[in-house]
Design a protein around this motif. Structure first.
Motif, PDB file in Angstrom:
ATOM      1  N   GLY A  13     -11.942  11.940   8.644  1.00 28.97           N
ATOM      2  CA  GLY A  13     -11.900  11.362   9.993  1.00 28.97           C
ATOM      3  C   GLY A  13     -10.603  11.757  10.677  1.00 28.97           C
ATOM      4  N   HIS A  63     -10.916   3.852  -0.671  1.00 23.59           N
ATOM      5  CA  HIS A  63     -10.896   2.391  -0.594  1.00 23.59           C
ATOM      6  C   HIS A  63     -11.764   1.712  -1.649  1.00 23.59           C
ATOM      7  CE1 HIS A  63      -9.685   2.354   3.966  1.00 23.59           C
ATOM      8  NE2 HIS A  63      -8.771   2.895   3.193  1.00 23.59           N
ATOM      9  N   SER A 101      -5.006   0.244   6.637  1.00 22.34           N
ATOM     10  CA  SER A 101      -5.924  -0.441   5.728  1.00 22.34           C
ATOM     11  C   SER A 101      -5.178  -1.226   4.661  1.00 22.34           C
ATOM     12  CB  SER A 101      -6.876   0.568   5.092  1.00 22.34           C
ATOM     13  OG  SER A 101      -7.580   1.252   6.110  1.00 22.34           O
ATOM     14  N   THR A 102      -4.204  -0.610   4.039  1.00 21.11           N
ATOM     15  CA  THR A 102      -3.444  -1.320   3.011  1.00 21.11           C
ATOM     16  C   THR A 102      -2.622  -2.463   3.627  1.00 21.11           C
ATOM     17  OG1 THR A 102      -3.372   0.678   1.704  1.00 21.11           O
ATOM     18  CG2 THR A 102      -1.774  -1.033   1.138  1.00 21.11           C
ATOM     19  N   GLN A 145      -3.195  11.600  -1.250  1.00 17.47           N
ATOM     20  CA  GLN A 145      -2.960  11.442   0.178  1.00 17.47           C
ATOM     21  C   GLN A 145      -1.814  12.344   0.632  1.00 17.47           C
ATOM     22  OE1 GLN A 145      -4.399   9.191   2.787  1.00 17.47           O
ATOM     23  NE2 GLN A 145      -5.986   9.646   1.306  1.00 17.47           N
ATOM     24  N   VAL A 182       0.500   4.627   3.560  1.00 12.61           N
ATOM     25  CA  VAL A 182       1.061   5.942   3.222  1.00 12.61           C
ATOM     26  C   VAL A 182       0.243   7.101   3.801  1.00 12.61           C
ATOM     27  CG1 VAL A 182      -0.198   6.370   1.049  1.00 12.61           C
ATOM     28  CG2 VAL A 182       2.151   7.188   1.308  1.00 12.61           C
TER      29      VAL A 182
END
Ligand code: MCN
Ligand code: CUM
Length: 790
Positions: A256, A512, A552-553, A678, A741
């Motif tokens: 994305g 995730h 998200s984290t 990542q 991150v």
């Protein structure tokens, strides 16, 4: 007494659990939007404008309708009847779905051909004849504000120019004063060019309108399913489709990177067509359409200034930004600040005077401002401050590492109030840079560089010590179309102690399914393998704002921890009941409660959950589930110290990245392997804008590199061996001490590369080259600076 499983054994936090989702991905069992095939499904293809700015004189669909399989052609005038021809953008701007009279950028949607196969739709597309009356487009953002420039957004009543917004932060007068009295002032004009996310999967959807139930299911590649549902409801409300009648499902996503946050016209056209014809409609962009029509990021012109002392102390910075957003501000900017988080541009350095000023303008480029792995303008901010810092070091003849060490905010000075208004939660910048210098062997490299320079060889060492800003909310500062930015987790534990957890975020490859399970495993003691994680279905997941800005984290990850803790509180009550002791006499150890001083008396989480359904205390609600909407008290501020070493071939300007050391600090790490992944991916995406990518338009608005033949995307071949590592400064306000991150490497990477290249060229007096720094630009700069003179 049963031996308790360790955090590692249950796949808790801090362990490199293999990614749960990879089993299906590597076996070809991923389920992407183009895999969806519904009975009676039709295919849509889009006729796009060859002109950047033109009146539509006529659309002739006669020949297209003769193509076997073509069902209909839908134009803006058709949509206008239902008020479906305009839509809001997530930036609170507006955008045509299909034009009724004027096209505003090349590759804009003009009309849509619907057919029984995608090939028929494509043939139909080729047969549509559109007559245009081209006009001279506005392509230069600086000229866009010229009073003589045509006003592009005539759809906006009373709009008299092409200005979108102005925004500023910091203290203008104080900053001006510091500048006026400073020994050293650096000023540099920079352009962070327009680039594209180029995710492997393009955008697409299947819009499935069910006439009988007046219900729409929208399968689509979106990073923010709930927010998109709300936007769809705003548009489709005109035909009575309100939010409870809309289900957005985002299946597996093939990347994305921010490009799948906005709503694009294609989605709305597909919805409108499905509504009109009563059948499911699939629209999948092809590669060129994707590259030419949507998912555009950056295009910032920055005048960056730094004031400092002769000794190397940074005193103030000033940034003036002109943002070219093209036809509309499509950006999904999760913020009340139109400039996003650019005002983190004061960086990792301790000084208290800064001023940032920005204006955004419309041009006839395709909709801009999409966030591409950037934490919403942080890439631009970090490029500016890290380049300035290096230029400052060069100017006063100080080593750039030493200068950074001298200027860092000290670890004891956190929480630190930045001159543009942020409160950095925590950091230890000295430790990060020291580690990066140790790993790369900084002193030895500088020695080698001096020797090489003496021989006329070009070698450079570049540093970037950046501060990231991720995790929007807090809801008091951040919203999308007024919807406050929190995020959510819902955990439901089944009687046998296995769980399903649902989130308002949406992974596009970040893992995730694994990492959320790890957080819950750590907090509740249920093995990660027994926790199924689901995202992306608005019918089942709790409302959330989605995955972008490495949030998200910081948000949903925190929600997972807090929801788990709610469950642990309930578990304690049940355990006390089962063991017939007071709650206060119980102690928690991964996966069980035991009686203090009598560890043989214990109840595992599985026993406790079973009791929640079968034998719970009187008056307690049955079941074992919890939901939490987490509104972060602050953003998290990850950081990193990156060092890049390049060798440049003087004759050709070819750049070779020899080493790249990346030390990241994202606080407590949930899964080190995923974080490393990542960083690897992100660093390759950092090479892209630093050395290759830039979308180029000519004066008529034609894109000159609108295919992957011309738009260079780095591959494994162009990527060095990434040397990664980390330091750990937990976020004091995050429940598990984690910071995001996902975007750090794309934020911190480009300036390290640029600084290395400029460092290599500095013996010739070259102080700056705008990214992407290509061999040609290097060669040209060398030539201009006399490097090839006899
Ligand atoms: N993580 C961790 N420990 C931490 C921080 C993060 O283990 N202290 C893990 C997380 O659990 C998650 C991953 O690292 O599995 C990324 O987490 P986070 O930093 O919270 O970022 P998001 O999950 O919100 O992902 C968004 C970020 C953004 S904004 C872009 S753009 C981007 C990126 O992630 N797009 C990606 N990485 C991507 N990776 C892939 N494969 N595909 C994309 O489209
Ligand atoms: Cu800045 S791109 Mo990501 O936020 O989806």
């Amino acid at each position: 007494m049963t031996q308790c499983k360790t955090s590692k054994e249950i796949g808790g936090m801090g362990h490199s659990l293999k990614r749960k989702e990879d089993a299906r991905f590597i076996q070809g069992k991923g389920h992407y939007v183009d895999d969806i095939k519904l009975p009676g499904m039709l295919y849509m293809d889009i006729v796009r404008s060859p002109y950047a700015y033109a009146k539509i004189k006529s659309i002739n669909i006669e020949e297209a309708m003769k193509v076997p399989g073509v069902i209909t052609v839908v134009t803006g005038k058709d949509l206008e009847k239902y008020k479906l021809h305009w839509m809001p953008t997530l930036m609170s701007d507006t955008q045509m779905v299909l034009p009724t009279d004027t096209v505003m950028y090349q590759a804009q949607e003009v009309c849509a051909v619907i057919a029984t196969s995608k090939y028929a739709a494509r043939d139909g597309r080729e047969a549509v004849k559109v007559e245009y009356e081209p006009m001279k487009p506005v392509m230069d953002p600086f000229k866009s504000l010229d009073p003589a420039a045509p006003v592009l957004r005539t759809d906006k009543p009373g709009k008299k120019d092409n200005h979108i917004w102005h925004w500023q932060a910091g203290d203008k007068e104080k900053t001006a004063q510091v500048f006026a009295n400073a020994d050293v002032v650096i000023k540099q004009q920079m352009h962070i060019p327009r680039i594209h996310v180029v995710s492997i999967e393009t955008c697409g959807c299947v819009a499935d309108y069910d006439k009988v139930n007046h219900h729409l299911t929208m399968y689509m590649t979106t990073q923010a399913p709930h927010a998109i549902r709300t936007v769809i409801a705003l548009v489709a409300g005109h035909v009575g489709l309100s939010e409870e009648r809309i289900r957005v499902v985002s299946p597996d996503i093939g990347g994305g990177f921010g490009g799948k946050v906005p709503v694009y016209p294609g989605y709305v056209i597909a919805i409108a067509v499905s509504f009109l014809v009563g059948k499911p409609v699939k629209w999948i962009e092809d590669r060129s359409e994707n590259l030419q029509a949507d998912s555009f990021a950056r295009d910032y012109h920055i005048t960056a200034e730094l004031a400092g002392t002769k000794e190397g102390k940074i005193l103030a910075t000033r940034f003036k930004v002109l943002a070219d957003h093209g036809y509309t501000d499509a950006a999904a900017n999760p913020s009340k600040f139109p400039l996003g988080l650019f005002s983190i541009c004061t960086g990792s350095y301790d000084y208290n005077a800064a001023f940032v000023e920005a204006d955004a303008v419309y041009t006839n480029k395709p909709p801009g401002g999409v966030a591409y792995r950037c934490s919403f303008r942080v890439t631009e901010a970090v490029q500016a401050i890290e380049r300035l810092t290096d230029m400052f070091a060069k100017k006063i003849g100080k080593d750039p590492a030493e200068l950074r060490m001298q200027n860092f905010i000290k670890k004891e000075d956190f929480p630190w109030h930045s001159p543009t208004g942020w409160i950095y939660d925590s950091g230890n910048y000295q430790a990060g840079l020291q580690k990066a210098m140790d790993v790369v062997g900084y002193a030895a490299l500088r020695k080698e560089q001096a020797e090489k320079q003496a021989r006329g060889e070009l070698m450079g060492i570049g540093i970037s010590t950046f501060t990231e800003i991720v995790g929007a909310g807090p809801s008091k500062d951040f919203d999308i179309l007024g919807i406050k930015m929190f995020d959510s987790a819902e955990i439901r534990v089944h009687p046998t102690g296995k769980a399903i957890a649902r989130f308002g975020t949406k992974s596009q490859g970040q893992g995730h399914e694994t990492t959320y399970a790890q957080i819950i495993a750590e907090e509740l003691g249920i093995p990660a393998e027994n926790i199924q994680v689901e995202e992306g279905d608005t019918d089942t997941a709790p409302y959330g704002l989605g995955t972008y800005a490495s949030r998200s984290t910081p948000t949903a990850g925190a929600a997972a921890a807090v929801a788990s803790r709610k469950l642990r509180d309930k578990a304690r009550k049940i355990a006390a009941y089962l063991l017939e002791v007071s709650e206060n006499d119980l102690e928690w150890e991964t996966g069980k409660f035991f009686v203090k001083g009598a560890p043989e008396k214990s109840k595992t989480i599985q026993e406790i959950v079973f009791a929640a359904y079968t034998n719970h205390p009187q008056g307690m609600e049955a079941g074992f589930e919890a939901t939490h909407y987490y509104d972060p008290p602050n953003l998290t501020f990850p950081s990193g110290a990156y060092i890049c070493v390049v060798d440049i071939d003087k004759e050709t300007g070819a750049i070779h990245i020899r080493r790249f050391v990346a030390i990241d600090d994202c606080g407590n790490i949930i899964n080190p392997m995923i974080v490393q992944g990542q960083v690897h991916g992100g660093l390759t995406q950092a090479v892209a804008p630093a050395m290759y990518e830039e979308l180029i338009y000519d004066g008529e608005g034609n894109i000159l590199n609108g295919t992957l033949m011309d738009y260079l995307v780095p591959t494994a071949v162009e990527s060095p061996k990434w040397e990664t590592g980390h330091t750990c400064t937990p976020s004091p306000h995050h429940p598990i001490g984690a910071k995001g991150v996902g975007e750090s490497p794309t934020v911190g990477g480009p300036p390290a590369i640029a600084n290395a290249i400029i460092d290599a060229l500095s013996p010739f007096g070259i102080t700056h080259i705008d990214i992407p720094i290509t061999p040609y630009k290097v060669w040209k700069a060398l030539k201009e600076h006399g490097a090839y003179d006899k």
